[in-house]
Design an enzyme around this catalytic site. Structure first.
Site, short mmCIF file in Angstrom:
data_model
loop_
_atom_site.label_atom_id
_atom_site.label_comp_id
_atom_site.label_asym_id
_atom_site.label_seq_id
_atom_site.Cartn_x
_atom_site.Cartn_y
_atom_site.Cartn_z
N ARG A 249 -5.84 -2.71 5.17
CA ARG A 249 -4.44 -3.32 5.15
C ARG A 249 -4.14 -3.79 3.91
O ARG A 249 -4.93 -3.47 2.75
CB ARG A 249 -4.75 -4.63 5.95
CG ARG A 249 -5.94 -5.25 5.51
CD ARG A 249 -6.08 -6.72 5.56
NE ARG A 249 -5.28 -7.31 4.61
CZ ARG A 249 -5.30 -7.51 3.44
NH1 ARG A 249 -6.23 -6.91 2.65
NH2 ARG A 249 -4.42 -8.04 2.77
N GLY A 250 -2.76 -4.41 3.52
CA GLY A 250 -2.52 -4.85 2.25
C GLY A 250 -1.42 -3.74 1.94
O GLY A 250 -1.83 -2.18 2.14
N ALA A 251 -0.28 -4.17 1.48
CA ALA A 251 0.85 -3.01 1.46
C ALA A 251 0.60 -1.72 0.55
O ALA A 251 0.48 -0.35 0.89
CB ALA A 251 2.24 -3.82 0.86
N ARG B 266 2.69 0.37 11.61
CA ARG B 266 2.98 -0.92 10.76
C ARG B 266 4.53 -0.83 10.25
O ARG B 266 4.62 -0.15 9.46
CB ARG B 266 2.09 -1.72 9.97
CG ARG B 266 0.44 -1.70 10.65
CD ARG B 266 -0.38 -2.57 9.76
NE ARG B 266 -0.14 -3.97 9.92
CZ ARG B 266 -0.55 -4.99 9.25
NH1 ARG B 266 -1.50 -4.61 8.28
NH2 ARG B 266 -0.12 -6.20 9.17
N GLN C 41 -7.40 -13.38 6.17
CA GLN C 41 -7.40 -12.46 4.96
C GLN C 41 -7.94 -13.27 3.59
O GLN C 41 -8.51 -12.90 2.72
CB GLN C 41 -6.14 -11.82 4.78
CG GLN C 41 -5.77 -10.76 5.85
CD GLN C 41 -4.84 -11.01 6.72
OE1 GLN C 41 -4.68 -12.23 7.09
NE2 GLN C 41 -4.25 -10.17 7.36
N ASP D 86 5.02 -7.30 0.78
CA ASP D 86 4.98 -6.23 1.63
C ASP D 86 6.30 -5.34 1.39
O ASP D 86 6.27 -4.02 1.61
CB ASP D 86 4.71 -6.42 3.18
CG ASP D 86 3.18 -6.79 3.28
OD1 ASP D 86 2.85 -7.81 3.04
OD2 ASP D 86 2.59 -5.77 3.66
N ASN E 5 6.12 -11.01 3.19
CA ASN E 5 5.03 -11.14 2.94
C ASN E 5 4.21 -11.88 4.15
O ASN E 5 5.01 -12.12 5.05
CB ASN E 5 4.47 -12.02 1.43
CG ASN E 5 3.33 -11.74 1.13
OD1 ASN E 5 2.67 -10.50 1.19
ND2 ASN E 5 2.52 -12.94 0.88
N LYS E 6 3.13 -11.87 4.09
CA LYS E 6 2.21 -12.50 5.13
C LYS E 6 2.65 -13.81 5.69
O LYS E 6 3.17 -14.60 4.93
CB LYS E 6 0.79 -12.61 4.86
CG LYS E 6 -0.14 -13.15 5.62
CD LYS E 6 -0.30 -12.36 6.99
CE LYS E 6 -0.54 -11.00 6.92
NZ LYS E 6 -0.20 -10.35 8.15
O1 MRU Z 1 -1.21 -7.96 7.53
P1 MRU Z 1 -1.63 -7.49 6.05
O2 MRU Z 1 -3.21 -8.23 5.82
O3 MRU Z 1 -1.75 -6.17 5.96
O4 MRU Z 1 -0.70 -8.19 5.17
C1 MRU Z 1 -0.96 -8.09 3.62
C2 MRU Z 1 -0.04 -9.03 2.87
O5 MRU Z 1 0.86 -9.83 3.52
C3 MRU Z 1 -0.17 -9.00 1.43
O6 MRU Z 1 0.26 -10.25 0.73
C4 MRU Z 1 0.79 -8.09 0.74
O7 MRU Z 1 0.53 -6.69 1.54
C5 MRU Z 1 0.68 -7.63 -0.42
S1 MRU Z 1 -1.02 -6.76 -0.81
C6 MRU Z 1 -1.15 -6.61 -2.67
#
Ligand code: MRU
Length: 330
Positions: free
Chosen positions: A34-36, A77, A182, A223, A233-234
């Site tokens: 996970r994470g963009a 996603r 997270q 994201d 973002n999250k």
């Molecule tokens: O649902 P996730 O854990 O994939 O969400 C991740 C985030 O929101 C991060 O802040 C974002 O992807 C940036 S990661 C460098």
């Protein structure tokens, strides 16, 4: 393809191996990865697996197989633009090949390059952002925008790492980030491992900490950042931005060029809605009554007026964002 299973952290540091694009799609869906930026490279590797596993010598047949895998990976996603960026990048390379064998080699070479580039990009971004942090400051972050969310080094945590490498003392406040935790699980794991001073707080303590003057800067990942300056973002990022503005604390998203979406405005972005199970359970244990209705939006949108400036690998992006994003990023 080998990755850390992020769902097992911080309890167990285990690696999982994938040999088929379907496995990678499931890993993305279930947040093993996970994470963009990590999603971008993982999805591209999913397409590369389809290419190297295919036995066809017919280029148009191979392209059909790659399109099928790309579509499957695209459907996992919807919010992080990096996922689509990663897939499009390898598909473009495959499309320009003259034979199936050449496509296989060039797709595999491209993903390897993407993997290496990601770390370099984050380090550059980290150096840009580190100049914003003074020695002794406390940074409030959100979710995990660290090494785990990228191939390595991180975006928001990359900024913290670069400031620490410059010899600055930096403290990090880490909201736990319900529902998938997270922050408490992954960001805390990374910072404790690196010996960087961090304190986990409940998401609900963000306003209190800001009101006490315990936060100097807010630095989060993203994201997707649309051309009109909206930051996706999250879930929980927007309330941090509102509260930071209320208390006069600067708010900075930190993101590589691949997170900027120059072809869409904020109204066109889909915010992922994830399973209700994530909300009614904490680490498998049910906390809400059966039958209750649940909403689980996984991301939120912070409008440009709450953003102080944006940290990118191409430099600091200042207002007006609508004008400056395309100039700095394109
Ligand atoms: O649902 P996730 O854990 O994939 O969400 C991740 C985030 O929101 C991060 O802040 C974002 O992807 C940036 S990661 C460098």
């Amino acid at each position: 393809m080998k990755m850390i299973d992020q769902t097992a952290l911080p309890g167990r540091l285990t690696y999982v191996t994938y040999t088929q694009p379907e496995g990678v799609a499931e890993a993305i869906d279930t947040m093993v990865v996970r994470g963009a930026p990590a999603l971008g490279v993982a999805a591209a590797m999913g397409v590369a697996l389809a290419a190297v596993r295919s036995t066809t010598h017919d280029l148009s047949e191979l392209m059909k197989e790659l399109e099928r895998s790309a579509n499957l990976l695209r459907s996992t996603r919807p919010t992080a633009i990096n996922l689509f960026w990663g897939i499009d990048r390898v598909m473009k390379v495959a499309r320009s090949a003259k034979s199936a064998d050449q496509a296989r080699v060039s797709v595999a070479t491209e993903v390897k390059m993407m993997e290496e580039e990601d770390i370099e990009t984050n380090k550059r971004l980290g150096r840009v952002g580190a100049d914003l942090i003074e020695d002794g400051e406390t940074v409030l972050t959100h979710c995990n925008a660290g090494a785990l969310a990228t191939v390595g080094y991180g975006t928001a945590l990359g900024v913290v790492r670069a400031a620490v490498e410059q010899g600055k003392l930096v403290k990090v406040l880490v909201p736990e980030t319900r529902p998938a935790l997270q922050g408490a699980r992954l960001t805390a794991f990374e910072l404790v491992t690196d010996g960087i001073d961090c304190t986990v707080i409940p998401d609900t303590a963000v306003g209190h900490m800001l009101s006490l003057g315990r936060v100097d800067k807010v630095i989060v990942g993203a994201d997707r950042i649309t051309s009109d300056g909206f930051v996706f973002n999250k879930i929980g990022t927007y309330q941090e931005a509102v509260l930071a503005s209320r208390h006069g604390v600067p708010f900075y998203p930190a993101a590589p060029y691949s997170t900027f979406d120059l072809s869409h405005t904020h109204e066109q972005v889909t915010i992922e809605e994830r399973s209700f199970e994530e909300v009614v359970r904490i680490r498998g244990r049910r906390i809400a009554p059966k039958g209750v209705s649940v909403a689980n939006p996984s991301f939120d949108m912070t409008p440009p007026e709450l953003v102080t400036a944006m940290v990118s690998d191409r430099g600091l992006i200042e207002r007006p964002f609508e004008e400056n994003i395309p100039q700095v990023i394109s």
